[in-house]
Design an enzyme around this catalytic site. Structure first.
Site, PDB file in Angstrom:
ATOM      1  N   VAL A  13      72.356 100.353  28.993  1.00 33.17           N
ATOM      2  CA  VAL A  13      71.486 100.576  27.923  1.00 33.17           C
ATOM      3  C   VAL A  13      70.371 100.566  28.077  1.00 33.17           C
ATOM      4  O   VAL A  13      70.179 100.564  27.100  1.00 33.17           O
ATOM      5  CB  VAL A  13      72.612 100.188  26.795  1.00 33.17           C
ATOM      6  CG1 VAL A  13      73.662 101.250  26.414  1.00 33.17           C
ATOM      7  CG2 VAL A  13      73.363  98.696  26.878  1.00 33.17           C
ATOM      8  N   LYS A  37      72.884  84.776  35.204  1.00 31.84           N
ATOM      9  CA  LYS A  37      73.623  86.408  35.137  1.00 31.84           C
ATOM     10  C   LYS A  37      74.993  86.324  35.250  1.00 31.84           C
ATOM     11  O   LYS A  37      75.555  85.719  36.747  1.00 31.84           O
ATOM     12  CB  LYS A  37      72.887  87.606  35.883  1.00 31.84           C
ATOM     13  CG  LYS A  37      73.926  89.175  35.922  1.00 31.84           C
ATOM     14  CD  LYS A  37      73.666  89.878  34.604  1.00 31.84           C
ATOM     15  CE  LYS A  37      74.690  90.944  35.345  1.00 31.84           C
ATOM     16  NZ  LYS A  37      74.123  92.098  34.292  1.00 31.84           N
TER      17      LYS A  37
END
Length: 228
Positions: A13, A37
């Protein structure tokens, strides 16, 4: 010190693009920024992962991963196929604390949505954010789509965060078309008016194709930085 967790209403997204844009906008204020991350899937060793893309776009060099797995699957499934153990939640908390000790802002990009499991014990990004509350002020940025279905997906994500005690998450549309449809225009208006959150902007479609200099010049104008 503050830690911002970037999650999405789904995969692909625009979380990585949003993370890069936030890194640029924050660094433009004079803040030192690090990016973490916890789990990267779908990228082989030596490949170009999300943190590599953040570094390319933003010019921020303090980018780090918890673990990288080859298969483009949820972390637990990808780790099982690779016969590898996922790092424990405490490992990620410690990494975030180390980065927060030497940087003003830490951006933590999740994998997929906010309730995707990041370790063998079923802990999610929401659990990681709660466990990291002692590191500094924590906040969430939710990245969503522009098109049909996004209002429901965004509401579900926001409800999950509110129920876990995370107040006023920010919302970003991860890819805004040059010629938006009536549906997309209506969705943006609805997202701007969603109570209990802050709509902070739209990222233009194709922004990931920009070079570092152009991205750094333009990104601060795309987002209104969330508080914290």
């Amino acid at each position: 010190m503050s830690v911002t967790f970037i999650t999405g209403t789904d995969t692909d997204v625009g979380k990585t693009l949003t993370t890069a844009a936030l890194a640029v906008a924050l660094s433009a204020t004079g803040a030192s920024v690090a990016v973490y991350k916890p789990t990267q899937t779908g990228v082989p060793a030596g490949g170009h992962g999300d943190v590599d893309e953040v570094a390319r776009l933003s010019g921020i060099l303090a980018v780090h991963e918890g673990i990288r797995l080859d298969d483009p699957m949820a972390p637990r499934a990808a780790a099982g196929r690779a016969n590898r153990e996922l790092p424990l939640l405490a490992h990620h908390v410690a990494r975030i604390a180390d980065l927060a000790a030497s940087h003003d802002r830490v951006l933590v990009e999740g994998a997929g949505g906010v309730l995707v499991e990041l370790d063998a014990d079923g802990h999610t990004l929401a659990d990681l954010a709660a466990a990291s509350s002692g590191v500094g002020a924590t906040s969430f940025v939710v990245v969503c789509r522009s098109g049909l279905g996004t209002l429901n997906h965004t509401a579900l994500t926001l409800e999950a965060l509110h129920r876990r005690g995370f107040a006023a998450p920010a919302v970003v549309i991860g890819s805004w078309p040059v010629a938006p449809s009536d549906i997309e225009l209506g969705n943006r208006e609805s997202l701007q008016q969603t109570p209990g959150t802050q709509f902070i902007g739209c990222l233009p479609a194709g922004a990931s194709l920009l070079g570092t200099r152009a991205f750094r010049d333009l990104a601060p104008g795309w987002l209104q930085l969330p508080p914290g």
